[in-house]
Write a protein that holds these residues in place. Structure first.
Motif, short mmCIF file in Angstrom:
data_model
loop_
_atom_site.label_atom_id
_atom_site.label_comp_id
_atom_site.label_asym_id
_atom_site.label_seq_id
_atom_site.Cartn_x
_atom_site.Cartn_y
_atom_site.Cartn_z
N THR A 1 0.83 -1.21 0.00
CA THR A 1 0.00 0.00 0.00
C THR A 1 0.86 1.25 0.00
OG1 THR A 1 -1.82 -1.14 1.10
CG2 THR A 1 -1.74 1.25 1.35
N TYR A 2 1.82 1.32 0.90
CA TYR A 2 2.68 2.51 0.96
C TYR A 2 3.57 2.62 -0.27
CZ TYR A 2 1.29 3.98 5.62
OH TYR A 2 0.58 4.45 6.69
N LEU A 3 4.04 1.51 -0.80
CA LEU A 3 4.89 1.55 -1.99
C LEU A 3 4.09 2.06 -3.20
CD1 LEU A 3 7.62 0.96 -3.32
CD2 LEU A 3 6.81 -1.37 -3.72
N VAL A 4 2.91 1.55 -3.39
CA VAL A 4 2.07 1.99 -4.52
C VAL A 4 1.69 3.46 -4.35
CG1 VAL A 4 -0.17 1.68 -5.66
CG2 VAL A 4 1.25 -0.30 -5.11
N ARG A 5 1.34 3.85 -3.14
CA ARG A 5 0.97 5.26 -2.89
C ARG A 5 2.16 6.18 -3.14
NH1 ARG A 5 -2.10 9.25 -3.54
NH2 ARG A 5 -2.38 10.64 -1.80
N LEU A 6 3.34 5.81 -2.67
CA LEU A 6 4.54 6.62 -2.89
C LEU A 6 4.83 6.75 -4.38
CD1 LEU A 6 7.04 8.17 -1.94
CD2 LEU A 6 8.17 5.94 -1.60
N ALA A 7 4.78 5.65 -5.09
CA ALA A 7 5.05 5.68 -6.54
C ALA A 7 4.04 6.59 -7.23
CB ALA A 7 5.00 4.27 -7.12
N ASP A 8 2.78 6.52 -6.84
CA ASP A 8 1.75 7.36 -7.44
C ASP A 8 2.03 8.84 -7.17
OD1 ASP A 8 -0.77 7.80 -8.80
OD2 ASP A 8 -1.69 8.10 -6.83
N VAL A 9 2.38 9.17 -5.94
CA VAL A 9 2.63 10.57 -5.57
C VAL A 9 3.82 11.15 -6.32
CG1 VAL A 9 3.35 12.05 -3.63
CG2 VAL A 9 1.45 10.45 -3.34
#
Length: 118
Positions: free
Chosen positions: A73-81
């Motif tokens: 979750t945090y990895l995908v969110r970071l990549a998106d941001v």
């Protein structure tokens, strides 16, 4: 990004927006949260033997699954941001490793390859 990862990124974006958490989802904060979650995942394996870590009991597997969910979750969110396509980045990294680690030279070896030329 693959359809499933893109769907997850959109869902996470909407989740944060609905709670007005985008203000907290800076790259720095997300990277720090990701590191914390990786630490929690590592803690699940810390005192296991190699054999135990390869054959997790159901309770430990449930905790590992939960921590992997947090990490993802945090990895995908970071990549998106930050605007990074995770699948593309992973393929690029694998391509680089493929060039650096010739199977004939590194088969069965854990040694590191020399740093890649700039």
């Amino acid at each position: 990004m693959t359809n499933e990862l893109e769907r997850l990124a959109v869902r996470l974006r909407e989740f944060a927006r609905a709670r007005d958490w985008e203000q907290f989802h800076t790259p720095k904060n997300l990277a720090m949260a990701l590191a914390g979650e990786v630490g929690e995942l590592v803690a699940e394996f810390q005192w296991l033997t190699p054999a135990e870590s390869a054959d997790l009991d159901p309770r430990t597997l449930a905790r590992v699954r939960s921590e992997l969910g947090d990490v993802a979750t945090y990895l995908v969110r970071l990549a998106d941001v930050v605007g990074v396509d995770l699948v593309e980045a992973a393929h690029a990294k694998l391509d680089e490793s493929d060039r650096r680690y010739d199977p004939d030279l590194y088969r069965g070896s854990a040694r590191k390859a020399p740093p890649a030329a700039p």
